[in-house]
Write a protein that holds these residues in place. Sequence first.
Motif, short mmCIF file in Angstrom:
data_model
loop_
_atom_site.label_atom_id
_atom_site.label_comp_id
_atom_site.label_asym_id
_atom_site.label_seq_id
_atom_site.Cartn_x
_atom_site.Cartn_y
_atom_site.Cartn_z
N PRO B 167 0.80 -1.24 0.00
CA PRO B 167 0.00 0.00 0.00
C PRO B 167 0.82 1.27 0.00
CG PRO B 167 -0.01 -1.01 2.17
CD PRO B 167 0.66 -1.99 1.26
N THR B 168 2.11 1.17 0.35
CA THR B 168 2.91 2.41 0.42
C THR B 168 3.98 2.48 -0.65
OG1 THR B 168 4.37 1.36 2.03
CG2 THR B 168 2.58 2.68 2.91
N SER B 169 4.04 1.48 -1.53
CA SER B 169 5.15 1.43 -2.48
C SER B 169 5.08 2.51 -3.54
CB SER B 169 5.18 0.07 -3.18
OG SER B 169 5.45 -0.92 -2.24
N ALA B 170 3.87 3.00 -3.84
CA ALA B 170 3.75 4.02 -4.88
C ALA B 170 3.78 5.43 -4.30
CB ALA B 170 2.46 3.80 -5.67
N LEU B 171 4.08 5.53 -3.01
CA LEU B 171 3.99 6.84 -2.36
C LEU B 171 5.34 7.51 -2.21
CD1 LEU B 171 1.53 5.99 0.54
CD2 LEU B 171 1.02 7.04 -1.66
N PRO B 173 8.12 9.27 -0.02
CA PRO B 173 8.49 8.85 1.34
C PRO B 173 7.75 9.62 2.45
CG PRO B 173 10.45 9.10 -0.01
CD PRO B 173 9.30 9.54 -0.85
N GLU B 174 7.51 10.92 2.23
CA GLU B 174 6.91 11.68 3.33
C GLU B 174 5.44 11.33 3.55
OE1 GLU B 174 7.73 13.00 0.45
OE2 GLU B 174 6.27 14.52 -0.18
N MET B 175 4.86 10.56 2.64
CA MET B 175 3.44 10.22 2.79
C MET B 175 3.24 8.81 3.34
SD MET B 175 2.11 11.70 -0.75
CE MET B 175 2.28 13.43 -1.14
N VAL B 176 4.33 8.07 3.42
CA VAL B 176 4.22 6.68 3.87
C VAL B 176 3.65 6.62 5.29
CG1 VAL B 176 5.57 4.64 4.49
CG2 VAL B 176 6.03 5.85 2.35
N GLY B 177 4.14 7.54 6.13
CA GLY B 177 3.76 7.51 7.54
C GLY B 177 2.26 7.61 7.77
N GLU B 178 1.60 8.54 7.07
CA GLU B 178 0.17 8.76 7.32
C GLU B 178 -0.65 7.51 6.99
OE1 GLU B 178 -1.48 11.22 3.59
OE2 GLU B 178 0.37 12.09 4.38
N VAL B 179 -0.22 6.78 5.93
CA VAL B 179 -0.94 5.57 5.55
C VAL B 179 -0.68 4.46 6.58
CG1 VAL B 179 -1.17 3.76 3.81
CG2 VAL B 179 -1.00 6.15 3.11
N LEU B 180 0.59 4.32 6.98
CA LEU B 180 0.92 3.30 7.97
C LEU B 180 0.19 3.56 9.28
CD1 LEU B 180 4.72 2.65 7.37
CD2 LEU B 180 2.77 1.33 6.59
#
Lengths: 319, 244
Positions: B167-171, B173-180
């Motif tokens: 779910p975070t591979s297309a994001l 880096p600074e947006m990974v956190g909010e999804v996680l």
Amino acid sequence: MQSQKALWPWKLLLAAIILMMAAGIWGATKQIDYTWRWQRVPQYFIYQSETLQPIPFDGRVHKIVEADKSALLTLESDTGETLEISVDTKTLEVSEGDELFEGDYLGSISEWRFGPLLQGLGVTLWISFFSGIIGMALGLVIGLCRISSNYCVRHLAILYVELIRGTPLLVQIFIFYFFLGTVFDLNRHVAGIGALAIFSGAYVAEIIRAGIQSVPRGQMEAARSLGMTVPQAMKNIILPQAIKRTLPPLAGQFISLIKDSSLVSVIAITDLTKGGREVITSTFATFEVWFTVAAMYLILTSLLSQIIFWMERRFAVSD
Amino acid sequence: MIKVENVVKTFQGRGQIVRAVDDVSLEISKGEVVVIIGPSGSGKSTCLRCMNGLESFESGSICIDGLNLADRRTDINRVRREVGMVFQQFNLFPHKTVLENLCLAQQVVHGRKRSEAQQKARALLNKVGLAFKEDEYPSRLSGGQQQRVAIARALAMNPKVMLFDEPTSALDPEMVGEVLDVMKQLAAEGMTMVVVTHEMGFAREVADRVLFMDQGKIVEEGTPEHFFTNPQEDRTKLFLNQVL
Ligand SMILES: Nc1ncnc2c1ncn2[C@@H]1O[C@H](COP(=O)(O)OP(=O)(O)O)[C@@H](O)[C@H]1O
Ligand SMILES: [Mg+2]
């Protein structure tokens, strides 16, 4: 920063070229000694027809009430019946108390009628409209069959598309009219609309197929993963996106359809083209009429482009 | 909850047969968070896609909450309703607003009333922190926001299991956190989750169990602890050396 380049020299050049071409055409017609008679054309759009009004029985004119434009005549037959007929005041040929025989003219009525060009335009319009609607529906179904996972359905759709795209429309119209029309006892209008609908259906099917296939696979997967069935996903997710993408080519297809509809004149449907031909036989104003007919098609097709352009803008809100 | 037994899935690719999922068996109980790691092309996506019927498989069986996917009589759409899926590429519906994205399937599939669907949708948007975006079209959202909407959209169907495919591979880096963060919250609430990811931090923090897949097989299985302290297999060590 480079400032915007001046456009006006190019506009001037464009105008000059167009003017030169017009002059060329004019000069060419001078060479062949052609007399332009544009004044003959308007009457074939709309004209005033005079209908003579006869008295339907032996009798006399009982009373005439004259108004500005029309006069109301009260007629009395020898057997005692009365009848009211109105004619144009200017054309009134009888006066009160006149004794008349059946068939004597009282005067005439003039009314505005559409000439062959406008009537032909109307025929072209509704033939294109109905064959367009049917062609669209047919194309949608065939386009969906074309990408069906069922081997038989898919290949039937391919066969249809290949057959129609591989033969000339003119030949299809003849086959439809002379063969199918005879077998199923179709009138020429049904045959004409049918042939055009089936013809455009094949092209619409290809456009729809391309449109559906241009929607990313992930859309169908997302819809399916939410529990939608394939038809639900098609209807709610795939088709709305596909239609939006196919709007420009579909518009092109419908514009072609309007132009192609001129071919139905070969089975004696009086559309705009045939109307034009009829006008030529009575005016010999060949050049004027064909230019006029071309202009009328052009107006029709550019109106359609405008509508589609407007629809595209409406659909573009989600981009 | 999920029981995968000896599943085999092959693809016919250019003359040779690819065994994308090769005799995989695993069991996941209710409330468990399982993270699947492994190199690209090892069959992680295919395995997930088999679990909600997006991909059919040749042999073996998959049971989800008592529904057997291998059984032809099982209504596959019913299974999918129970299983939410989040994709690497978000796959939001671009022609619908955020709110419509969340409502559509509820109305079409569950036959919920519009107002009811919207209420549910708004509650979920609140939860993922995007209530103020409900009237936007997806193309106006950042990648992280789109993915959070996609998670909310899957949750709107009240799934019993959530599958996440990178779910975070297309994001960025600074947006990974909010999804996680959204996913962590979901795990804390007791959702059963299967997550394919390269985010080792997430695996360490949230996973109950980690599976390492390579060439269609589950090579090693264990707690995050086990993986990050003493992995047994050579292939696992190699892979972990590359990503950590
Ligand atoms: N639709 C497909 N057609 C053919 N081969 C596929 C298809 N999907 C996946 N594969 C193959 O299956 C293998 C596993 O792919 P995938 O499950 O996507 O791996 P991962 O998600 O772990 O990167 C790969 O070798 C890939 O090439
Ligand atoms: Mg993958």
